[in-house]
Structures are given as structure tokens and as C-alpha cells.
Design an enzyme around this catalytic site. Structure first.
Site, PDB file in Angstrom:
ATOM      1  N   LYS A  86       0.847  -1.191   0.000  1.00 19.46           N
ATOM      2  CA  LYS A  86       0.000   0.000   0.000  1.00 19.46           C
ATOM      3  C   LYS A  86       0.886   1.246   0.000  1.00 19.46           C
ATOM      4  CE  LYS A  86      -4.058   1.809   2.496  1.00 19.46           C
ATOM      5  NZ  LYS A  86      -5.023   1.533   3.586  1.00 19.46           N
ATOM      6  N   SER A 161      -9.770   1.816   2.333  1.00 18.79           N
ATOM      7  CA  SER A 161      -8.804   2.529   1.534  1.00 18.79           C
ATOM      8  C   SER A 161      -7.724   1.633   0.918  1.00 18.79           C
ATOM      9  CB  SER A 161      -8.128   3.590   2.412  1.00 18.79           C
ATOM     10  OG  SER A 161      -7.380   2.985   3.475  1.00 18.79           O
ATOM     11  N   SER A 185     -10.591  -0.380   6.427  1.00 21.77           N
ATOM     12  CA  SER A 185      -9.834  -0.196   5.189  1.00 21.77           C
ATOM     13  C   SER A 185      -9.097  -1.425   4.686  1.00 21.77           C
ATOM     14  CB  SER A 185      -8.832   0.956   5.349  1.00 21.77           C
ATOM     15  OG  SER A 185      -9.480   2.195   5.338  1.00 21.77           O
TER      16      SER A 185
END
Length: 478
Positions: A86, A161, A185
Site C-alpha cells: 500500500k 482505503s 480499510s
């Protein structure tokens, strides 16, 4: 690798299986990496899951790993595996933008603790994955990176996210990925992409100051199987000098678990009054029935919560911590922000003005006590991950969302993840539960008692066995 196996057959190979093949020298890390890179070239233009590729570095690392397998001896636990990170998990010398246009030239000076541990364990970070701005949305799009799409249905979102990580796993860009979670997320992208995400108990996996002190948040592994998520979790966990809240390493997750025979599992469909999509409810009940057939004792329970209350409590928290952090990071660049970021800051600011942080803590501890009371006498609780079956890929949801015929003021009220950020000492494993009529997966959460990580993985492995649909991967580009 056999002469009859092509590179394109390899992009969905699991991490544990790949390691076995590396050790037997039936497959090399170079071959797996090239298959993954080929898959990215073919498919990523359609889903836009990645922000950066580290091809040259990754190929060099794969060659080095290949040589280590040839020479034998002690081998690092992730040696040779390609791993998608990420973007918020910083890599020294690489851009750390958090999805913000104004920070697209900011360069990180150090690796995030989870990146450092992945690299020390022999993992190869070959790609970085997209997020919404400052990870403050549960869809994944931004003015900087554009729209990330769900490999199962390009009109829909992979969630957020950690949506880039979920989409990358579902599309075959990596066997493992990193995620983070402050409101779901990690778990929401896992649900919407048919993958596995682990929200570890607070402190289990180290983070970066100052938000590492936020007891709602945490970093964690994502994968396509429960065993692979456990493999990466074992590497990530343990005390780190950069995070004083991090815990000493627990016993490693074993990689093989006992059956669920005799376990007592609580089933909670609505967590109070969530309006759950019929497909989501049906698939959740199918998982519960399958676990019961496998020997578990499953009983339905209720919780005295409301979505309005959960929203008020959580946004009080965000209003005093995450909201100000975003405002500090974006000051002077407000005109460049996505509409959802502006809305999040406004909602957080209003909540903080309305409710003291202490009053929010009082409400949080009451919710935690209510969860503990309902879970008493059970080994774990299962529930849906998201009440809504899907989100549109480019949606801002500024006016809320409709679920089950009811309009919700804020679209986060359609997600059933936030209660377990409020109760963030509970480990939560998100695993697939089935498919929705809209063509994307649905998921359940397996919620454990505080710090009982092993139990949620034990039940997760059982779910994979009794609901083996997860091998139905996204067919994009096939």
C-alpha cells in the site's frame, strides 16, 4: 517448473504453494515474478490498482533469491515472494504522497516498519498500490491516481482505503499485499474483491508516529488465502523501536489449525440495526450453516447498537485525531482535494465541536462492554463485512447511500467494520462468503476476543474448506 506450464498460469499461485515450489526448485522466484509482471502489463490498465512498479529492483532481488534457493541453508520466511505494498507504507527513497496531488513529490526517508520486516524476511516489494486521499474513503479514487476498479466488475469499486491492494490480489498481481485499517480499510476491500484481510489487535503490528498512537488504527496483511495471510502476519508482528505501543511478539500463527468441531460461534446479522443487503445476508447465513455442518455450534445473537450511534461515536474520535491530521497535511492545498476529503474533514470537525473526546471514550467503552457481554460463552462472532453489496468505482457518496430501501446520511453507515475499530483489541479476519447479484464477492468478519488471533484464523480456515468458492478468481483479461 514443468515444460507444460506457462508463465500466465502462475499469476494466481498462492504464497505458501510458491514457497514449497521454490524449496523443491520446481519453480524459481524469477519465473513467478515474470508471470506477475506480465499479468500487470496485461490487466492493470483496466483496473488501475498500482501507483508504482519497482521492476528493476524486483528482478535483481528475484535473481538473488533464486541463488539462495540453489545454495540451500537457512531461508527467510518470505524469500522470493512478490508483495504489493500500500502506498502509505513508505519505502525509503520513493514517493510518499498519501494520494495527495500536493505531496506527489514528497520522498520518504525510511521504510515503514512493515516494509522493513517484509524485506528482512526476503519479500520482494515489486509494486505499490493505490488508495484514496489520506486513506479517508472506502472507495479508491483520487485526482492524483484516478479511479481504481474492481476486477470482478469494472463499474464497481474494490473498496477502500486498501482498494489497490485488494484489486491487485484479485487480479493476480501478487500473492500477498499490505493494508491498513482505521474504519474497515483492510476488511472492506477484502470483502469486495474476494480476498482475505486481517485487522490485527491494536499494537500487534507496529505503525508510524504520531497516528500509531491512535487506538482505532492498525496495519495488516492481505492475501488470497487464510494461510497466506497468516504467513505475512507472522512477519509483520512484534515490538518495534519506532512504535512504543507495539506489543512483544505473540506465539506465531501455526499455519495448521484444529477443526471447528465443538466451537461456539455467535452469528449477528445486523449488529443492531444495520440494513443488510439480501445477498450479503444470504451468503452470511450460508457460511453459518456450513460451519454448523462442520461441527461448530452456531447461535444467533443481537447487539444493542444503532448505525447513528456508531457513526456519532466514531466521528467524535476521527474529529479529534484523524480529521486534524488531514487538515495539517493538506493546509494550503484545499483546492486540489477530492470532494470526499473535504466532506470528511467537515464532518470530523463538526463532530469534534459537538462532543468532547472524553465523552467519546465513555461511549466507546460502553460499546466494548456490550460486545464482550454478547460474546461471553462464545469462541468468536461472525457478521457481514459490509451491509451494502457494492459501491460504484467513482462514487463520492457526499449525500449518503441507500441500502435495503433506507437512505443513510453517511455512506460509512453501510459498512459493518467500524464497531471493531472501536473495539480494536479484538482481532478480526475478513474472508469471502459468496457472490452478490451485481457480480462481485461478499464477505464476513470473524471477530475474536481481545488478542485471540489464533481463533479467528482457525475459523477462517474452516470457512475456506466449507465455502471453497474463493478459488473462483476474477476473470478479467483471461
Amino acid at each position: 517448473m514443468s515444460d507444460t506450464t506457462t508463465l500466465t498460469d502462475l499469476h494466481y499461485l498462492g504464497a505458501s504453494e510458491a514457497l514449497d515450489l521454490f524449496r523443491s526448485r520446481d519453480l524459481s522466484p524469477v519465473e513467478l515474478l515474470e508471470a506477475v509482471l506480465q499479468r500487470i502489463d496485461a490487466v492493470n490498465p483496466q483496473i488501475n490498482a498500482l501507483t508504482e512498479q519497482l521492476v528493476h529492483e524486483a528482478r535483481e532481488s528475484a535473481r538473488n533469491a533464486e541463488q539462495r534457493y540453489r545454495t540451500g541453508g537457512s531461508l527467510a520466511p518470505l524469500l522470493g515472494l512478490p508483495i504489493a505494498a500500500k502506498e502509505k507504507h513508505s519505502l525509503a527513497g520513493h514517493v510518499l504522497s498519501n494520494g495527495l496531488v500536493d505531496q506527489r513529490h514528497v520522498v520518504a526517508h525510511a521504510d515503514h516498519p512493515v516494509i522493513g520486516r517484509i524485506r528482512s524476511a526476503g519479500g520482494i516489494v515489486h509494486a505499490r498500490t493505490a488508495t484514496p486521499e489520506f486513506c479517508c474513503a472506502t472507495v479508491t479514487h483520487s485526482p492524483l491516481w484516478g479511479v481504481t476498479r474492481n476486477p470482478f466488475n469494472l463499474e464497481l469499486s474494490p473498496g477502500g482505503s486498501s482498494g489497490g491492494s485488494g484489486a491487485a490480489l484479485a487480479a493476480g498481481f501478487a500473492p500477498l499485499a499490505t493494508g491498513s485499517d482505521i474504519a474497515g480499510s483492510t476488511r472492506l476491500p477484502a470483502a469486495f474483491t474476494g480476498t482475505v484481510g486481517f485487522k490485527a489487535p491494536y499494537g500487534r503490528i507496529p505503525g508510524v508516529a504520531p497516528l500509531s498512537a491512535d487506538h482505532y488504527r492498525g496495519d495488516g496483511p492481505m492475501a488470497r488465502t487464510v494461510a497466506d495471510a497468516a504467513l505475512l502476519a507472522n512477519v509483520m508482528t512484534g515490538r518495534h523501536p519506532d512504535d512504543h505501543a507495539s506489543l512483544a511478539a505473540a506465539e506465531p500463527l501455526p499455519g495448521a489449525w484444529a477443526s471447528v468441531v465443538g466451537l461456539r460461534i455467535a452469528l449477528c446479522i445486523r449488529l443492531g440495526n444495520y440494513r443488510v443487503d439480501p445477498d450479503v445476508e444470504s451468503n452470511t447465513r450460508a457460511v453459518a450453516a456450513a460451519l454448523q455442518s462442520a461441527g461448530a455450534i452456531v447461535e444467533e445473537v443481537e447487539l444493542p447498537w444503532t448505525t447513528a450511534e456508531i457513526h456519532r461515536i466514531s466521528f467524535t474520535h476521527y474529529g479529534h485525531i484523524l480529521g486534524p491530521a488531514i487538515e495539517d497535511a493538506t493546509r494550503g492545498a484545499e483546492s486540489q482535494l477530492a470532494a470526499y476529503t473535504v466532506q470528511f474533514m467537515a464532518d470530523a470537525r463538526a463532530a469534534a465541536a459537538d462532543t468532547r473526546f472524553l465523552d467519546g471514550l465513555t461511549a466507546e467503552t460502553r460499546m466494548q462492554s456490550e460486545l464482550a457481554a454478547v460474546m461471553s460463552g462464545f469462541d468468536a462472532l461472525i457478521c457481514p463485512t459490509s451491509a451494502a453489496a457494492a459501491l460504484t468505482a467513482d462514487g463520492d457518496y457526499l449525500d449518503g447511500i441507500s441500502v435495503g430501501g433506507e437512505h443513510l446520511e453517511h455512506y460509512w453507515q453501510a459498512h459493518m467494520t467500524v464497531p471493531f475499530n472501536i473495539a480494536n483489541r479484538c482481532p478480526v479476519l475478513a474472508v469471502p462468503s459468496g457472490m452478490a447479484d451485481c457480480g462481485i464477492p461478499t464477505g464476513i468478519q470473524i471477530v475474536g476476543h481481545p488478542f485471540d488471533d489464533d481463533m479467528v484464523f482457525r475459523i477462517g480456515v474452516a470457512v475456506e474448506k466449507v465455502r471453497p468458492w474463493a478459488h473462483r478468481y476474477a476473470q478479467i483479461g483471461s
